[in-house]
Design a protein around this motif. Structure first.
Motif, PDB file in Angstrom:
ATOM      1  N   UNK A 211      25.231   0.066   0.387  1.00  0.00           N
ATOM      2  CA  UNK A 211      24.253  -0.929   0.806  1.00  0.00           C
ATOM      3  C   UNK A 211      22.973  -0.234   1.251  1.00  0.00           C
ATOM      4  N   UNK A 212      21.861  -0.612   0.637  1.00  0.00           N
ATOM      5  CA  UNK A 212      20.565  -0.060   1.002  1.00  0.00           C
ATOM      6  C   UNK A 212      19.776  -1.130   1.746  1.00  0.00           C
ATOM      7  N   UNK A 213      19.181  -0.733   2.865  1.00  0.00           N
ATOM      8  CA  UNK A 213      18.392  -1.678   3.652  1.00  0.00           C
ATOM      9  C   UNK A 213      16.914  -1.355   3.463  1.00  0.00           C
TER      10      UNK A 213
ATOM     11  N   UNK B   7      27.039   1.588   4.510  1.00  0.00           N
ATOM     12  CA  UNK B   7      25.592   1.677   4.615  1.00  0.00           C
ATOM     13  C   UNK B   7      25.136   2.955   3.940  1.00  0.00           C
ATOM     14  N   UNK B   8      24.180   2.845   3.024  1.00  0.00           N
ATOM     15  CA  UNK B   8      23.716   4.039   2.313  1.00  0.00           C
ATOM     16  C   UNK B   8      22.488   4.639   2.999  1.00  0.00           C
TER      17      UNK B   8
ATOM     18  N   UNK C  18      13.674   4.241  12.734  1.00  0.00           N
ATOM     19  CA  UNK C  18      15.036   4.027  12.264  1.00  0.00           C
ATOM     20  C   UNK C  18      15.278   4.595  10.864  1.00  0.00           C
ATOM     21  N   UNK C  19      14.220   4.873  10.134  1.00  0.00           N
ATOM     22  CA  UNK C  19      14.342   5.110   8.689  1.00  0.00           C
ATOM     23  C   UNK C  19      14.997   6.438   8.335  1.00  0.00           C
ATOM     24  N   UNK C  20      15.703   6.426   7.206  1.00  0.00           N
ATOM     25  CA  UNK C  20      16.166   7.653   6.564  1.00  0.00           C
ATOM     26  C   UNK C  20      15.170   8.111   5.505  1.00  0.00           C
TER      27      UNK C  20
ATOM     28  N   UNK D 142      21.447   5.608  -3.273  1.00  0.00           N
ATOM     29  CA  UNK D 142      22.474   6.649  -3.334  1.00  0.00           C
ATOM     30  C   UNK D 142      22.171   7.828  -2.442  1.00  0.00           C
ATOM     31  N   UNK D 143      21.596   7.582  -1.266  1.00  0.00           N
ATOM     32  CA  UNK D 143      21.211   8.666  -0.368  1.00  0.00           C
ATOM     33  C   UNK D 143      22.356   9.149   0.522  1.00  0.00           C
TER      34      UNK D 143
END
Lengths: 336, 337
Positions: free
Chosen positions: A7-9, A120-121, A148-150, A196-197
């Motif tokens: 799941x990508x947000x 969660x991806x 919050x971000x990746x 796909x992180x």
């Protein structure tokens, strides 16, 4: 190992380009099908994919933890989507511009049924190169989304000068030095940079050095070569939101560390947005990794320390008005 | 490690196995016909004459309820469909915004309730459709056993709505947190909800007194009343938990009865319609029949490959149908008692 659906947000302040990125993801010839959870129908129109409307219902949990919230609509929607399992490869959640990413992320850790079927991806934040600086001043939501971000896309880079771009990049780094940063125009980016992180996968917590120390090249194959700030890198310290990074070469005592970190997030959880760590415990041959969102911690032994590998412990907190000195002293008291 | 229950009396040789071919999310009887609700599109009908599949939705089946001659299903295609034992279908309603039909409940005199988005709808036996906007998205619907009253579970409580009294304000039963499923006791005295947290909440309707039922390992996804309504059987633990509701205070101040501890979690419960017996389906695929009075066990199905997700009795209690989560094998069956 895991057949959980990734799941990508997608977050980002109003007008930053979330929908542009979403449409780009859906229309690329990747051969994959997505279930997309959006807040407004209409702006995306891809027949191949499942599109579901969400209502952003943030629910508090009755577990004595004030910052522990879940998105009730996601619990319901993901339960429904799982009946269609096999019809899509991944889920993308587009939040509203004013949304807090934390309840979205926490849903995947708190709800057993959701956590059993999906994972969660990454949290991907789209930032407006021209307006983010102003939003960081007047919109706490925008700052939350950056912290919050990746993965962060600094979008609309064609609308700013090179100097302005360096400025905004430094502002972002002042808040979140750990996210992967990309400069984009019209949200143009290779999909494997946002999908796909495995950013929440404990097995993938390999390195938690600040991203800007890597000096990797930001060439996205779009024909532009962005010169790096090089020696002219600015350093900003955001007065409200910052990161605290700690390191020690001395092995830690797990019987001191776990009570300390649990007490820390229990008390300061509301102001800690994300945390991550790689730990070396005394007489323990394996690396211990953990990560957390507010008060929720998730950790496990990852793998054995390799011969010759530097056995130090590193830990990072990103949050609002963090009591840095208290955290530092607490961490140092965990030495075995 | 699975639970063999080697010494337990067994009825496993009386199962007629059915290949569902898809995950089973519910099973109901319409007369002699067992109707399996599959995850997507299809109802599977099984009776003495064989099996047949009937497509009812263009997508996932999100909710189903059965009573008398029909099963009513809500889909992610925005349609509410009634299907009879012969497989004849009738569209009861179509959501004008094509939203998901999240929940369905059947009431007295042919009344049907459903919800889409934040709105709960009731179609009365006379065919009038009324609606009410809930404070947040309804997570469960239940009709009271008497009169036309609908309980709507949502965040921070339950709304009790009287669709026939347009001027009457809905009654509110408040309790902090997210309420996901709702049920009336068969005598109409109590209202019980399952919550996002692993616990149940209840209210005595006469005075609104709160009841908390906790101690579960997981969210309680399955609840059913024993014949006569003396006990509420529940899933959510590695044993069947039955709350006593005989007295005027219900389970307040009382300990639940705990039956059939196992190595796997109970995922679904279904009470026999006439006898004080409850069927329990476990995460390891086992199905047990339990006598509530003394906890005596009969093995109805041995552990299998995937969790039991559906159990249903026929009206006489002579047959028990079950379904499991495993899509490809689609293990399911009907046990003849």
């Amino acid at each position: 190992m895991s057949d959980k659906i990734p799941v990508t947000v997608l977050t980002g302040y109003l007008g930053a380009g979330k929908t542009t990125l979403l449409n780009r993801i859906l229309s690329e010839p990747h051969g994959k099908k997505y279930a997309v959870i959006v807040n407004e129908f209409g702006e995306i129109g891809i027949d191949n994919d499942l599109v579901v409307n969400a209502d952003e219902e943030v629910f508090e949990m009755n577990n004595g933890c004030i910052c522990c919230t879940v998105r009730g609509d996601l619990v319901r929607i993901i339960d429904g989507l799982m009946k269609r399992k096999g019809k899509f490869d991944a889920i993308i959640i587009e939040t509203t511009g004013l949304a807090d990413p934390a309840p979205v992320a926490q849903t995947f850790f708190v709800d057993e049924a959701v956590g059993a079927k999906t994972k969660l991806d990454a949290v991907v934040t789209v930032a407006d190169a021209k307006w983010l600086k102003d939003r960081l001043k007047d919109a706490p939501e925008a700052k939350n989304q950056i912290a919050f971000a990746d993965v962060i896309l600094i979008n609309k880079t064609d609308l700013v000068t090179a100097e302005e771009l360096r400025e905004i990049e430094a502002r972002i780094r002042g808040i979140n030095p750990y996210a992967k940063l990309h400069r984009t125009e019209r949200a143009k980016i290779a999909l494997d940079e946002v999908l796909g992180r495995n950013a929440f996968d404990l097995d993938r917590i390999l390195d938690i050095e600040p991203e800007f120390l890597h000096r990797d090249d930001h060439d996205h194959g779009d024909g532009h070569h962005h010169p790096h700030p090089g020696g002219g890198l600015k350093h900003y310290h955001d007065e409200e939101m910052q990161s605290v990074a700690l390191r020690t070469e001395k092995p830690l005592n797990p019987d001191k560390f776990f009570p300390w970190v649990q007490d820390l997030v229990a008390k300061d959880g509301p102001s800690i947005l994300r945390c991550k760590g790689i730990l070396s415990f005394k007489d323990d041959p394996a690396r211990f990794v953990f990560q957390g969102v507010h008060m929720i911690l998730d950790g496990d032994h990852q793998r054995a320390w390799v011969e010759g590998e530097k056995r130090d412990s590193r830990i990072v907190f990103i949050g609002r008005n963090l009591p840095e000195e208290k955290i530092r002293q607490g961490f140092e008291s965990c030495v075995a | 490690m699975t639970d063999s229950r080697a010494d337990t009396a067994s009825l496993t040789d009386r199962i007629r196995a059915i290949k569902a071919g898809a995950p089973v999310f519910g099973v109901h009887f319409l007369g002699d016909v067992a109707v399996f609700v599959l995850g997507e599109e299809v109802l599977l009908f099984a009776d003495a004459g064989g099996e047949r599949r009937v497509g009812v939705h263009a997508g996932a089946i999100l909710a189903a309820a059965a009573a008398d001659w029909r099963i009513v299903t809500g889909g992610d295609d925005g349609r509410l469909v009634a299907t009879d034992a012969q497989g004849n279908q009738q569209t009861v309603a179509t959501d004008e915004k094509r939203r998901w039909i999240d929940h369905v409940a059947l009431g007295p005199d042919g009344a049907v309730a459903w919800s889409a988005g934040k709105t709960a709808f009731v179609r009365t036996g006379k065919g009038e459709v009324r609606f009410l906007d809930a404070p947040s998205t309804p997570a469960g619907l239940a009709f009271a056993p008497k009169g036309l009253r609908l309980a709507i579970a949502h965040y921070n409580g339950v709304t009790l709505w009287f669709p026939n009294y347009v001027d009457a304000a809905p009654e509110k039963f408040a309790w902090k947190g997210s309420h996901l499923g709702v049920m009336f006791s068969p005598d109409g005295r109590f209202l019980v909800t399952s919550m996002q947290e692993p616990m149940l909440h209840g209210w005595r309707l006469a005075d609104g007194k709160d009841m908390r039922m906790s101690g579960y390992a997981a969210r309680v996804r399955s609840l059913d009343w024993s014949a006569g309504g003396g006990f509420l059987a529940t899933s959510g633990s590695d044993q069947v938990i039955l709350w006593p509701f005989q007295g005027k205070d219900g389970p307040m101040g009382k300990q639940p009865r705990l039956l059939a501890p196992a190595q796997a979690r109970v995922g679904v419960v279904a009470c026999h319609p006439r006898q004080p017996v409850v069927a329990a389906g476990y995460a390891d695929g086992m199905v047990l029949l339990l006598r509530i009075d003394d906890g005596a066990e009969i093995l109805a199905r041995r552990p299998g490959a995937s969790p039991v997700t559906a159990l249903g009795w026929d009206a006489a209690g002579a047959r028990l149908a079950f379904g499991t989560e495993d899509g490809e094998a689609g293990e399911a069956g009907v046990l003849q008692l």
